[in-house]
Design an enzyme around this catalytic site. Sequence first.
Site, mmCIF file in Angstrom:
data_model
loop_
_atom_site.group_PDB
_atom_site.id
_atom_site.type_symbol
_atom_site.label_atom_id
_atom_site.label_comp_id
_atom_site.label_asym_id
_atom_site.label_seq_id
_atom_site.Cartn_x
_atom_site.Cartn_y
_atom_site.Cartn_z
ATOM 1 N N GLU A 220 27.952 3.759 14.602
ATOM 2 C CA GLU A 220 29.217 4.481 14.574
ATOM 3 C C GLU A 220 30.405 3.522 14.721
ATOM 4 O O GLU A 220 31.455 3.745 14.147
ATOM 5 C CB GLU A 220 29.240 5.529 15.692
ATOM 6 C CG GLU A 220 30.499 6.353 15.820
ATOM 7 C CD GLU A 220 30.746 7.293 14.638
ATOM 8 O OE1 GLU A 220 29.894 7.376 13.728
ATOM 9 O OE2 GLU A 220 31.803 7.947 14.624
ATOM 10 N N THR B 195 39.199 13.378 0.599
ATOM 11 C CA THR B 195 38.524 12.624 1.654
ATOM 12 C C THR B 195 37.138 13.169 1.968
ATOM 13 O O THR B 195 36.384 12.553 2.710
ATOM 14 C CB THR B 195 39.408 12.559 2.923
ATOM 15 O OG1 THR B 195 38.880 11.569 3.794
ATOM 16 C CG2 THR B 195 39.458 13.906 3.628
HETATM 17 C C1 DMJ Z 1 34.457 13.349 6.476
HETATM 18 O O1 DMJ Z 1 34.505 14.643 6.966
HETATM 19 C C2 DMJ Z 1 35.740 12.966 5.830
HETATM 20 O O2 DMJ Z 1 35.529 11.854 5.046
HETATM 21 C C3 DMJ Z 1 36.833 12.692 6.830
HETATM 22 O O3 DMJ Z 1 38.001 12.190 6.234
HETATM 23 C C4 DMJ Z 1 36.392 11.709 7.884
HETATM 24 N N1 DMJ Z 1 35.035 11.375 7.752
HETATM 25 C C5 DMJ Z 1 34.082 12.418 7.606
HETATM 26 C C6 DMJ Z 1 32.693 11.891 7.386
HETATM 27 O O4 DMJ Z 1 32.392 10.770 8.118
#
Ligand code: DMJ
Length: 476
Positions: free
Chosen positions: A346, A457
């Site tokens: 992590e 994202t």
């Molecule tokens: C996802 O839910 C998205 O990418 C978010 O922006 C942050 N990271 C998590 C996965 O690790």
Amino acid sequence: RAVLRTELGRGCIWVCTVVALGPIQTSPLLGLGTAAYLSSCRIMWRQKRVPSSHCSVCNAGGLRGATVVDALDTLYIMELEEEFQEAKTWVEKSFDLNVVSQLLGVPIRITEPSVAALVPGEWVFKSKALELGEKLLPAFNTPTGIPRGVINLGSGMSWSWGWASAGSSILAEFGTLHLEFLHLTELSGNPVFAEKVLNIRKVLKRVEKPQGLYPNFLSPVTGNWVQHHVSIGGLGDSFYEYLIKSWLMSDKKDSEAKKMYDDALEAIEKHLVKKSAGGLTYIAEWRGGILDHKMGHLACFSGGMIALGAEHGGEERKQHYMDLAAEITNTCHESYARSDTKLGPEAFRFDAGTEAMATRLSERYYILRPEVVESYVYMWRLTHDVKYRQWGWEVVKALEKHCRVEAGFSGIRDVYTTVPTHDNMQQSFFLAETLKYLYLLFCEDDVLSLDDWVFNTEAHPLPVNHSNFKAKASVQ
Ligand code: DMJ
């Protein structure tokens, strides 16, 4: 491919096959998603229970069924038609939006706009997306228009996270709405969504930035920073991603976003980018001027982001940023390569002789996160250096070996032991992102071409917008 789909359709789990890693023409990897999807979501829907020993997380961001929703476009892209139709029916009939929800977790996971774009006839997705967009609007009713982090989608009440200092809102949350909200304006013709996010940008442009950096906590009441913690990982990450992607999604018309991105990256490079004694480039965190020489798994998306932005600089600048992107992606790969499971922790550190390894017990876990393979995809598409496919294949093998469980895939508690303990959680982003990116890594470049699509994202593709969105918003 057809054979694979038939196999997968029968519930066959993970097809480990010999994949020619070299040529660009490598056939698409396989429908990895079905293993996770079939075993977890079908168990949840049909038998109305989730096995406690191998529980799949079908909730995320406060939404029941988040795994199903998050997986929709992955199923579609992998041409898993039966599963896609099944998921669609569930969205139509059972997807309940009247829940208490996380501001960020919801819009980024809602695949409806993506699916509506991918499959233009599927209007059920469009109407759900717009319904959700409307329900999120009350969170913006603050003195500055910066939304709060949590909202009851049923009542419209919103509040800040209890853990966020002094009632602040989080940069990676209010800064990660831009793509989805602009797309909602595109879908609906209603300017209100674009206005809300353009106002957020206005507040961020106005506020003074320490050393040109954006701290993670901002007051929705005063519009000032609440504390000076800067991170390109958790709490900050996707804000930077959305600046460059806003520019790309606007078909490179949104020069304001590009300028904000360029300035932010320059400040990040100046103050946070470091090289370890062993020659690994990493991005540290910044706490009121003091560096924390740690990089989170979340920060590993930045290799891909910097490469994506570099593509659009001048020649010298482009090479500089491509080199930086490659170095960061290499460091993230090292964090995987230095573990016993070949999966990354992590968070990993660069201090007291440590290089790209977790030093704290609490940072040794891997929860199926996508950021490292995400960077491999961008680096592969932009360089065609075969090592990125090789590194992706290492991840496929490690997932199969260490994370595969009866009901799908599970996170592990310690990447530094070859007999890992499962956490019995299959995060919804595993289907939405990790498997989708792995799949795309082995596809031809024209499958969701980077020229035509921008991935949000949560890896949901949104189409590049060829119209002038700003004309639709009335923010001055
Ligand atoms: C996802 O839910 C998205 O990418 C978010 O922006 C942050 N990271 C998590 C996965 O690790």
